[in-house]
Design an enzyme around this catalytic site. Sequence first.
Site, short mmCIF file in Angstrom:
data_model
loop_
_atom_site.label_atom_id
_atom_site.label_comp_id
_atom_site.label_asym_id
_atom_site.label_seq_id
_atom_site.Cartn_x
_atom_site.Cartn_y
_atom_site.Cartn_z
N SER A 113 0.72 3.70 -2.44
CA SER A 113 0.19 4.72 -3.35
C SER A 113 0.23 6.11 -2.73
O SER A 113 0.40 7.11 -3.43
CB SER A 113 -1.25 4.39 -3.75
OG SER A 113 -1.28 3.19 -4.49
N SER A 114 0.06 6.20 -1.41
CA SER A 114 0.01 7.50 -0.75
C SER A 114 0.24 7.32 0.74
O SER A 114 0.38 6.20 1.23
CB SER A 114 -1.36 8.18 -0.98
OG SER A 114 -2.40 7.39 -0.42
N GLY A 115 0.28 8.43 1.45
CA GLY A 115 0.25 8.43 2.90
C GLY A 115 1.42 7.73 3.57
O GLY A 115 2.57 7.82 3.13
N SER A 164 -0.76 -1.35 12.93
CA SER A 164 -2.01 -1.35 13.69
C SER A 164 -2.44 0.11 13.86
O SER A 164 -2.40 0.90 12.93
CB SER A 164 -1.80 -2.06 15.02
OG SER A 164 -2.99 -2.09 15.78
N GLY A 180 0.80 -1.22 0.00
CA GLY A 180 0.00 0.00 0.00
C GLY A 180 0.83 1.27 0.00
O GLY A 180 0.79 2.04 0.96
N TYR A 232 -13.48 -0.77 12.24
CA TYR A 232 -12.05 -0.50 12.05
C TYR A 232 -11.27 -0.90 13.30
O TYR A 232 -10.25 -1.58 13.24
CB TYR A 232 -11.83 0.98 11.73
CG TYR A 232 -10.37 1.35 11.56
CD1 TYR A 232 -9.69 1.04 10.39
CD2 TYR A 232 -9.69 2.01 12.58
CE1 TYR A 232 -8.35 1.38 10.23
CE2 TYR A 232 -8.35 2.35 12.43
CZ TYR A 232 -7.69 2.03 11.25
OH TYR A 232 -6.37 2.37 11.11
N SER A 233 -11.78 -0.47 14.46
CA SER A 233 -11.14 -0.83 15.72
C SER A 233 -11.10 -2.34 15.90
O SER A 233 -10.08 -2.91 16.32
CB SER A 233 -11.88 -0.17 16.89
OG SER A 233 -11.27 -0.47 18.12
N ALA A 234 -12.18 -3.01 15.56
CA ALA A 234 -12.23 -4.47 15.68
C ALA A 234 -11.17 -5.12 14.80
O ALA A 234 -10.51 -6.09 15.20
CB ALA A 234 -13.62 -4.98 15.31
N SER A 235 -11.00 -4.60 13.58
CA SER A 235 -10.01 -5.18 12.67
C SER A 235 -8.60 -5.00 13.22
O SER A 235 -7.75 -5.89 13.09
CB SER A 235 -10.14 -4.58 11.27
OG SER A 235 -9.65 -3.24 11.22
N LYS A 236 -8.33 -3.85 13.84
CA LYS A 236 -7.00 -3.62 14.40
C LYS A 236 -6.78 -4.43 15.68
O LYS A 236 -5.67 -4.90 15.94
CB LYS A 236 -6.78 -2.13 14.65
CG LYS A 236 -6.73 -1.29 13.36
CD LYS A 236 -5.65 -1.78 12.41
CE LYS A 236 -5.53 -0.90 11.19
NZ LYS A 236 -4.48 -1.38 10.25
N THR A 260 -3.40 11.76 6.34
CA THR A 260 -3.36 10.85 5.19
C THR A 260 -4.74 10.77 4.55
O THR A 260 -5.75 11.06 5.18
CB THR A 260 -2.92 9.44 5.61
OG1 THR A 260 -4.00 8.82 6.35
CG2 THR A 260 -1.67 9.46 6.46
N ASP A 319 -3.08 -6.85 -5.00
CA ASP A 319 -4.32 -6.57 -4.28
C ASP A 319 -4.34 -7.53 -3.09
O ASP A 319 -4.46 -8.75 -3.27
CB ASP A 319 -5.53 -6.79 -5.18
CG ASP A 319 -6.84 -6.42 -4.51
OD1 ASP A 319 -6.86 -6.26 -3.26
OD2 ASP A 319 -7.86 -6.30 -5.22
#
Length: 268
Positions: A13-15, A131, A11, A145-149, A180, A53
């Site tokens: 592409s940016s940020g 994370s 990843g 999002y929090s759950a995924s982290k 970002t 991807d």
Amino acid sequence: MTTPTVVLVTGVSSGIGRTTAEQFARRGCEVYGTVRNLATAAPLPGVTLVAMDVRDTDSVQRAVTDIISRAGRIDVLVNNAGMNMTGAVEETSIAEAHVMFETNVFGAMRTIQAVLPQMRQRRAGRIVNISSVLGFLPAPYMGLYSASKHALEGLSESLDHEVRQFGIRVTLVEPAYARTSLEANSPTAKSPIAAYDRERTASAAAVVREINKAPAPDSVAATIVEAALGKWQMRKTPPGPASLLSKLRRFMPAGPVDASLRKQFGLG
């Protein structure tokens, strides 16, 4: 002549990912950065761009095989590719949650499984998973999002115990806000429920305020590079708010932390 460290950053592409790849290149590493579309990706000096991807197992395997055929190995994997989403848990569909986990959790798992065989064979390697402070704190209206982290943190700690026997270590980097596109342009759940409107709006405004005063991603990138090339630590937080929040979570009683979080997000 010293052999350069071979680094794969997902990843770029940016940020944060782009800045991290640049900093690895300046440190003399041989850097490969993944983008979903090579045709539209801006060139990155000192970094070889590779199509990948993270949601597609075949795409991940092709990219990793290609890098190993060019470089002979991968010494460091940085799992940076990710996405955000805002919305109450009740508003978020299972399908939307699947997309989040496909990228943030299963995407990291795919790249880890692709690079580990050659790391095990060489009995060396470093995996850095990006994370967030939301990997150890709750986040109203960013629950998925929090759950995924949180899931990524559990995966990473368990993985570190498993691969230590092979000379491989796993590290988590837990940034707070940075300026970002991921944070500034987060999609929202597609089926909002009116009962959440007031607090959701207040929470979104608080996030915007934090992003507007957040630093550029350079310090996060520097922390990632140090996590990859320096002495191993299970967790590293960039200086500033992330380090402060980590200390508060560890040493302050739960009640004051909870009250402070609700105040920050404008919740009643």
